[in-house]
Design an enzyme around this catalytic site. Structure first.
Site, mmCIF file in Angstrom:
data_model
loop_
_atom_site.group_PDB
_atom_site.id
_atom_site.type_symbol
_atom_site.label_atom_id
_atom_site.label_comp_id
_atom_site.label_asym_id
_atom_site.label_seq_id
_atom_site.Cartn_x
_atom_site.Cartn_y
_atom_site.Cartn_z
ATOM 1 N N ARG A 142 -3.768 1.117 -0.770
ATOM 2 C CA ARG A 142 -3.009 1.927 -1.616
ATOM 3 C C ARG A 142 -2.238 1.023 -2.930
ATOM 4 N NH1 ARG A 142 -1.984 7.339 0.766
ATOM 5 N NH2 ARG A 142 -0.917 8.106 -1.047
ATOM 6 N N TYR A 145 -2.887 0.783 -6.600
ATOM 7 C CA TYR A 145 -2.422 1.852 -7.395
ATOM 8 C C TYR A 145 -0.847 1.598 -7.566
ATOM 9 C CZ TYR A 145 -1.072 6.490 -9.234
ATOM 10 O OH TYR A 145 -0.579 7.736 -9.893
ATOM 11 N N GLU A 147 0.995 -0.969 -6.638
ATOM 12 C CA GLU A 147 1.596 -2.100 -7.315
ATOM 13 C C GLU A 147 1.247 -2.203 -9.027
ATOM 14 O OE1 GLU A 147 4.116 -3.656 -6.021
ATOM 15 O OE2 GLU A 147 3.612 -4.017 -4.189
ATOM 16 N N LYS A 149 1.588 0.478 -10.742
ATOM 17 C CA LYS A 149 2.360 1.132 -11.234
ATOM 18 C C LYS A 149 3.646 0.514 -11.314
ATOM 19 C CE LYS A 149 -0.137 5.044 -12.424
ATOM 20 N NZ LYS A 149 -0.123 5.365 -13.707
ATOM 21 N N PHE A 191 -8.624 21.252 0.356
ATOM 22 C CA PHE A 191 -8.007 22.589 1.131
ATOM 23 C C PHE A 191 -8.610 23.736 0.318
ATOM 24 C CE2 PHE A 191 -4.238 21.201 3.896
ATOM 25 C CZ PHE A 191 -4.967 19.987 4.440
ATOM 26 N N GLY A 207 -0.780 16.380 10.675
ATOM 27 C CA GLY A 207 -0.150 17.458 9.569
ATOM 28 C C GLY A 207 1.106 17.550 9.642
ATOM 29 N N THR A 210 4.775 15.180 5.143
ATOM 30 C CA THR A 210 5.210 16.199 3.991
ATOM 31 C C THR A 210 4.795 15.748 2.739
ATOM 32 O OG1 THR A 210 7.616 15.442 3.533
ATOM 33 C CG2 THR A 210 7.186 16.935 5.649
ATOM 34 N N ASP A 271 -0.560 6.297 4.758
ATOM 35 C CA ASP A 271 -0.221 7.469 4.028
ATOM 36 C C ASP A 271 1.328 7.854 4.181
ATOM 37 O OD1 ASP A 271 -2.322 10.024 3.739
ATOM 38 O OD2 ASP A 271 -0.230 10.513 4.409
HETATM 39 N N1 UDP Z 1 -4.484 15.082 3.290
HETATM 40 C C1 UDP Z 1 -5.109 15.909 4.342
HETATM 41 N N2 UDP Z 1 -6.465 16.327 4.211
HETATM 42 C C2 UDP Z 1 -7.129 16.108 3.238
HETATM 43 C C3 UDP Z 1 -6.617 15.603 2.164
HETATM 44 C C4 UDP Z 1 -5.444 14.682 2.391
HETATM 45 O O1 UDP Z 1 -4.321 16.208 5.300
HETATM 46 O O2 UDP Z 1 -8.318 16.551 3.150
HETATM 47 C C5 UDP Z 1 -3.201 14.701 3.423
HETATM 48 C C6 UDP Z 1 -2.878 12.967 3.185
HETATM 49 O O3 UDP Z 1 -3.273 12.441 4.403
HETATM 50 C C7 UDP Z 1 -1.461 13.145 2.794
HETATM 51 C C8 UDP Z 1 -1.388 14.363 1.942
HETATM 52 O O4 UDP Z 1 -2.632 15.398 2.496
HETATM 53 O O5 UDP Z 1 -0.691 13.181 3.796
HETATM 54 C C9 UDP Z 1 -1.502 14.451 0.535
HETATM 55 O O6 UDP Z 1 -2.592 13.761 0.284
HETATM 56 P P1 UDP Z 1 -3.108 13.467 -1.375
HETATM 57 O O7 UDP Z 1 -4.366 12.681 -1.221
HETATM 58 O O8 UDP Z 1 -3.204 14.684 -1.947
HETATM 59 O O9 UDP Z 1 -2.026 12.808 -2.127
HETATM 60 P P2 UDP Z 1 -0.778 11.530 -1.851
HETATM 61 O O10 UDP Z 1 0.317 12.266 -1.757
HETATM 62 O O11 UDP Z 1 -1.094 11.042 -0.398
HETATM 63 O O12 UDP Z 1 -1.053 10.610 -2.956
#
Ligand code: UDP
Length: 314
Positions: A142, A145, A147, A149, A191, A207, A210, A271
């Site tokens: 990541r 992105y 760094e 930013k 989702f 999951g 948050t 993550d």
């Molecule tokens: N996530 C998930 N299932 C997916 C896509 C993302 O559980 O199909 C989770 C991901 O691991 C993270 C959160 O949802 O914890 C938000 O992910 P996203 O890519 O939307 O944005 P982020 O906040 O990580 O940049």
């Protein structure tokens, strides 16, 4: 005013451009379509005060005339984009930010950069307040992105301090709504599209991580108010309504009537485990806070994705 919106065909900036036109400004949008989409411009592409230029701001800025405001909203912004577009992401945040700041300086324009909650990395302070410096892996997947930013913020502050350019830094938290790409990999489009197709929702890890989701119209209002304020320090813009990804999956399945349940997939590297903005500064200095409820936002967003899935099938 004459306003430049870099990244103008993207999800958030296309809503911003539309909003600026609605209040009477002249808008020039620039985008190279690396993640933007021409369809995001459809509802205002023919507006007499709107102009679109296809170009990459990290290489060139082929736009004539003076601007009053420059919004730098150009960058890939989804974790799966960073892996596919690492250099585009780094250069949009570095070369792109420099080019747009130099233009703002030359024009005597005010400049706003779209920064991100990712500058806080996997935060050890919760909720995240602007004074927190963050916990970022500088070499992880990541980092292209995060760094870029962070560098963009540093460059913006340098132009502010040493060259007296009026600048604004918006730290944007997770945002959702119509015009997100169905397949951009972010959790809302993932989702919603899975639920609408009757597939199980892919929850990464257990999951329990948050996020806090802000509806796009609220976010755009926050950006606009920040630009027109006198706040030259970074400002969080987001919705503090926090939930786990498991709760989000359950909500989307319930709302759409999807009975396919959920499946777990591996958690991506680095993550963040938790994320929620402290919006005290935005409340106090911009008189801003989100207005759209999660229920209303999800309704609009699911309706949009359902229409897109129908279009794709047609
Ligand atoms: N996530 C998930 N299932 C997916 C896509 C993302 O559980 O199909 C989770 C991901 O691991 C993270 C959160 O949802 O914890 C938000 O992910 P996203 O890519 O939307 O944005 P982020 O906040 O990580 O940049």
């Amino acid at each position: 005013m004459r306003i430049l919106v870099a990244g103008g065909a993207g999800f958030i900036p296309s809503h911003l451009g539309e909003r600026l036109l609605a209040v009477g400004h002249e808008v020039v949008a620039i985008d190279n379509f690396v993640t933007g989409d021409r369809r995001n411009l459809a509802s205002f592409a023919q507006h007499p005060r709107f102009r679109f230029i296809e170009a990459d701001i990290s290489r060139e800025l082929p736009v004539e005339g003076r601007f009053d405001r420059v919004y730098h909203m150009a960058s890939p912004a989804s974790p799966i984009d960073y892996v596919q577009l690492p250099f585009e992401t780094l250069y949009a945040g570095s070369d792109g930010t420099r080019r747009l700041l130099e233009r703002a300086e030359a024009d005597g324009a005010r400049f706003l950069v779209a920064s991100t909650s990712e500058v806080y990395g996997d935060p050890q302070v919760h909720p995240q307040v602007e004074s927190y410096w963050g916990n970022v892996n500088p070499i992880g997947p990541r980092s292209v992105y995060d760094e870029a930013k962070r560098y963009g913020e540093a460059l913006t502050m340098a132009f502010h301090r040493y060259r007296r350019v009026p600048t604004r830094i918006a730290r944007i938290f997770n945002t959702y709504g119509p015009r997100m790409r169905l397949n951009d990999g972010r959790v809302m489009p993932a989702f919603c599209s899975q639920a609408l197709r009757g597939e199980p929702l892919t929850v990464f890890g257990d999951g329990s991580q948050t996020r806090s989701f802000c509806y796009v119209s609220d976010l755009v209002e926050g950006l606009f108010r920040l630009m027109e304020s006198d706040l030259d320090e970074p400002c969080n813009v987001g919705n503090p309504h926090e939930m786990t990804m498991l709760q989000l999956a359950q909500y989307i399945n319930r709302y759409t009537g999807n009975s396919a349940g959920i499946v777990h997939r591996p958690l991506p590297t680095d993550d963040p485990t938790q994320r929620r903005p402290d919006i005290g500064r935005a409340r106090e200095r911009l008189g801003w806070e989100p207005k759209v409820s999660f229920e209303d936002g999800v309704r609009e967003t699911v309706a949009y994705f359902a229409a897109r899935i129908r279009d794709d099938r047609a």
